[in-house]
Design an enzyme around this catalytic site. Structure first.
Site, mmCIF file in Angstrom:
data_model
loop_
_atom_site.group_PDB
_atom_site.id
_atom_site.type_symbol
_atom_site.label_atom_id
_atom_site.label_comp_id
_atom_site.label_asym_id
_atom_site.label_seq_id
_atom_site.Cartn_x
_atom_site.Cartn_y
_atom_site.Cartn_z
ATOM 1 N N HIS A 157 -4.198 -4.597 0.156
ATOM 2 C CA HIS A 157 -3.329 -5.399 1.294
ATOM 3 C C HIS A 157 -3.167 -6.825 1.493
ATOM 4 O O HIS A 157 -4.131 -7.341 0.992
ATOM 5 C CB HIS A 157 -4.167 -5.134 2.271
ATOM 6 C CG HIS A 157 -4.142 -3.408 2.709
ATOM 7 N ND1 HIS A 157 -3.310 -2.996 3.413
ATOM 8 C CD2 HIS A 157 -4.908 -2.237 2.132
ATOM 9 C CE1 HIS A 157 -3.503 -2.216 3.215
ATOM 10 N NE2 HIS A 157 -3.611 -1.072 2.875
ATOM 11 N N CYS B 37 0.906 -1.939 0.223
ATOM 12 C CA CYS B 37 -0.217 0.177 -0.030
ATOM 13 C C CYS B 37 1.562 1.023 -0.236
ATOM 14 O O CYS B 37 1.760 1.721 -0.920
ATOM 15 C CB CYS B 37 -0.600 0.229 1.115
ATOM 16 S SG CYS B 37 -2.256 1.346 0.675
ATOM 17 N N GLU C 226 -2.656 -9.217 3.133
ATOM 18 C CA GLU C 226 -2.707 -10.183 4.527
ATOM 19 C C GLU C 226 -3.951 -9.129 4.914
ATOM 20 O O GLU C 226 -4.866 -10.204 5.604
ATOM 21 C CB GLU C 226 -2.107 -8.716 6.097
ATOM 22 C CG GLU C 226 -2.225 -7.586 5.668
ATOM 23 C CD GLU C 226 -2.116 -5.836 4.870
ATOM 24 O OE1 GLU C 226 -2.366 -5.077 5.069
ATOM 25 O OE2 GLU C 226 -1.835 -6.402 3.863
#
EC number: 4.3.2.10
Length: 215
Positions: free
Chosen positions: A196, A90, A198
């Site tokens: 993202h 990001c 994650e």
């Protein structure tokens, strides 16, 4: 044992990134468990890691100020120049570039050629770009170890108001939001993803697993 560092410079959601790696290790995703992950804030210690992640949320200028104040900017550049793998996530991806026009003009780490710009007017679409969107692979993606086992047009989770502009040869995947923009990039040992991983469920965990497995 592979030693992975998540760079803490006061601007980032470090917990969710660390949790994703912990999940990969404890669940033995793709038979990968021979690594350890640490959150690292000391510039002197970055050289001791095999791989680094540069996360980040918020404004580009503020993030660069934090990196410069702590001396992490020079440490990240030195690590990148060593040839070891680094992944920006990001805002962390955007910081790898030469400059950003977010609330003024700010110099970046200048590790990757290109710049960060605001989304053009894309009514009725809203900015920031938030939510799931597919990543369309370029011909460069076919040979990237970051994409092993990941299908073209896989969906990742995005949250951002600015995006990068870079040469075609640096872009592994585009995302379309009103118009195409560079969503995943690479240059030698450096990688960046605007989304993202994650927060992108199985496909995001796969990408992070691929990053760990790179040799």
């Amino acid at each position: 044992m592979i030693k992975v560092g998540i760079i803490d410079y006061g601007v980032g959601n470090l917990g969710s990134v660390q949790n994703a790696f912990n999940f990969i290790r404890t669940h033995n995703v793709d038979s990968v468990n021979d690594f350890e992950v640490h959150i690292e804030s000391s510039p002197d210690n970055l050289k001791d890691y095999d791989k680094l992640l540069l996360p980040g949320v918020g404004a580009f200028g503020n993030a660069m100020e934090h990196l410069q104040r702590t001396g992490l900017d020079e440490a990240v550049i030195e690590f990148a120049q060593s040839g070891k793998y680094l992944l920006g996530i990001c805002l962390g991806m955007q910081l790898l570039f030469e400059k950003s026009f977010e609330f003024g003009e700010h110099s970046g780490l200048k590790l990757v050629e290109g710049e960060v710009v605001e989304f053009s007017k894309i009514a009725p679409l809203k900015v920031p770009h938030i939510g799931w969107n597919s990543c369309i692979f370029t011909h460069n993606a076919a040979h990237s170890p970051l994409f092993v086992g990941i299908n073209d047009k896989s969906f990742f989770y995005f949250v951002h108001s600015f995006h990068i502009k870079a040469k075609e040869e640096l872009i592994l995947a585009y995302c379309e939001y009103g118009y195409p923009f560079g969503a995943i990039v690479s240059k030698d040992n450096l990688f960046g993803i605007q989304a993202h991983p994650e927060k992108s469920h199985e496909v995001g965990l796969k990408l992070l697993t691929n990053f760990i497995k790179m040799k």
